[in-house]
Design an enzyme around this catalytic site. Sequence first.
Site, short mmCIF file in Angstrom:
data_model
loop_
_atom_site.label_atom_id
_atom_site.label_comp_id
_atom_site.label_asym_id
_atom_site.label_seq_id
_atom_site.Cartn_x
_atom_site.Cartn_y
_atom_site.Cartn_z
N GLN A 1 -26.30 -97.06 -68.18
CA GLN A 1 -27.64 -97.00 -67.60
C GLN A 1 -28.01 -95.57 -67.22
O GLN A 1 -29.12 -95.11 -67.48
CB GLN A 1 -27.73 -97.92 -66.36
CG GLN A 1 -29.11 -97.97 -65.78
CD GLN A 1 -30.13 -98.63 -66.69
OE1 GLN A 1 -29.92 -99.76 -67.12
NE2 GLN A 1 -31.23 -97.94 -67.00
N ARG B 1 -18.92 -106.25 -69.59
CA ARG B 1 -19.59 -106.31 -68.28
C ARG B 1 -18.76 -107.24 -67.41
O ARG B 1 -18.60 -108.42 -67.72
CB ARG B 1 -21.02 -106.83 -68.43
CG ARG B 1 -21.64 -107.19 -67.09
CD ARG B 1 -23.12 -107.43 -67.16
NE ARG B 1 -23.83 -106.16 -67.32
CZ ARG B 1 -25.13 -106.01 -67.12
NH1 ARG B 1 -25.87 -107.02 -66.75
NH2 ARG B 1 -25.70 -104.84 -67.28
N HIS C 1 -22.08 -97.98 -63.61
CA HIS C 1 -22.95 -98.45 -64.72
C HIS C 1 -23.30 -97.22 -65.57
O HIS C 1 -24.45 -96.79 -65.62
CB HIS C 1 -24.20 -99.12 -64.13
CG HIS C 1 -24.95 -99.97 -65.10
ND1 HIS C 1 -24.55 -100.19 -66.40
CD2 HIS C 1 -26.13 -100.67 -64.96
CE1 HIS C 1 -25.43 -100.98 -67.00
NE2 HIS C 1 -26.39 -101.27 -66.16
N ARG D 1 -32.01 -97.45 -73.35
CA ARG D 1 -30.65 -97.99 -73.35
C ARG D 1 -30.15 -98.11 -74.78
O ARG D 1 -29.02 -97.75 -75.11
CB ARG D 1 -30.61 -99.37 -72.66
CG ARG D 1 -30.72 -99.36 -71.15
CD ARG D 1 -29.47 -98.80 -70.48
NE ARG D 1 -28.26 -99.55 -70.81
CZ ARG D 1 -27.88 -100.67 -70.21
NH1 ARG D 1 -28.59 -101.16 -69.21
NH2 ARG D 1 -26.76 -101.30 -70.56
N CYS E 1 -33.42 -99.42 -62.92
CA CYS E 1 -32.66 -99.92 -64.08
C CYS E 1 -33.12 -101.30 -64.52
O CYS E 1 -32.86 -101.70 -65.65
CB CYS E 1 -31.17 -99.90 -63.78
SG CYS E 1 -30.67 -101.02 -62.46
N ASP F 1 -32.75 -99.61 -56.91
CA ASP F 1 -32.15 -100.76 -57.60
C ASP F 1 -32.23 -101.94 -56.64
O ASP F 1 -32.56 -101.78 -55.46
CB ASP F 1 -30.68 -100.39 -57.94
CG ASP F 1 -29.97 -101.43 -58.79
OD1 ASP F 1 -30.63 -102.34 -59.32
OD2 ASP F 1 -28.72 -101.33 -58.92
#
Length: 319
Positions: free
Chosen positions: A135, A105, A132, A302, A274, A234
């Site tokens: 996700q 990340r 991402h 996830r 998310c 988000d």
Amino acid sequence: MTTLKHYLQFTDLNADEYAYLFERAALIKKKFKAYDKHHPLVDRTLAMIFEKASTRTRVSFEAGMYQLGGSVVHLTTGDSQLGRAEPIEDSAKVISRMTDLVMIRTYEQAKIERFAANSRVPVINGLTNEYHPCQILADIFTFIEHRGPKDGTGNLTDCLKGKTVAWVGDGNNMANTWVQAASLLGFKVHVSTPRGYEIDEKLAAGAHGISADSYQFFSNPMEACRGADLVTTDVWTSMGYEAENEARKKAFADWCVDTEMMAAAQPDALFMHCLPAHRGEEVEADVIDGPQSVVWDEAENRMHVQKALMEYLLLGRVA
Ligand code: CP
Ligand code: NVA
């Protein structure tokens, strides 16, 4: 021995591979729920490198790897030489000689690409400023669970064909990845962002381009939600953009997913986020905590999809 494959953006796998992964994730989830041991990655080690904060990504990868019979090493910028300017190429060469798989990340996509170019082992994108993919992998699996074939048979991604996902908010890493997924898997994304926060279409397209009928921009978020099968949003301010927080709060005030927007969508539309979420900013509490919200399944998934992904990158198709 499988050929070296990285997962740096959603377009790194094709539709056929996704159909396999979702089927595999469903099986892996079923085994997990039944306490049925599934240890294909005994003696394999996952290195997790975090240059930004995380709850879900950390727990899902770490718990997931142990459940697969493997182990993990956790590194952050602050407690490794990455924070003291060791070149990313050198770090990649060293870490990938001692581990079997790396999850990163970080900030710029270019950084993870440089790492991957120097890695002997598969590299997974655990979030960059641009994408991402893990996700969206979980989000699509969650949609399939709720709206796919009840007996779980057939091509699981078929249930996405012709469906519409409404993205309300920032043209960020999540939005870019939704656009990639829509082109690849044959659904449509309606994107609504304030002016100045639009997605970068070139970035969202990646190497494969955006198919014209998979993406449409709306300046009005209500219009983006009209008839949608899934509404999703988000945070207004992603990690790394904190200095813009106050300006963003003003610009995004009308991009809060509320019950009115959900009412404009299909009556059985799902809501996803998310997480982490800010109730009263990008989403009303009545929506995220309401009956159409599947955010807790989404978060749990996830782990299941990433277990399928790790198994696939290391062992290839096993079924
Ligand atoms: N959704 C997500 O990636 O959450 P974390 O930042 O907690 O990992
Ligand atoms: N867009 C958000 C996602 C967090 C999981 C961020 O990058 O901070």
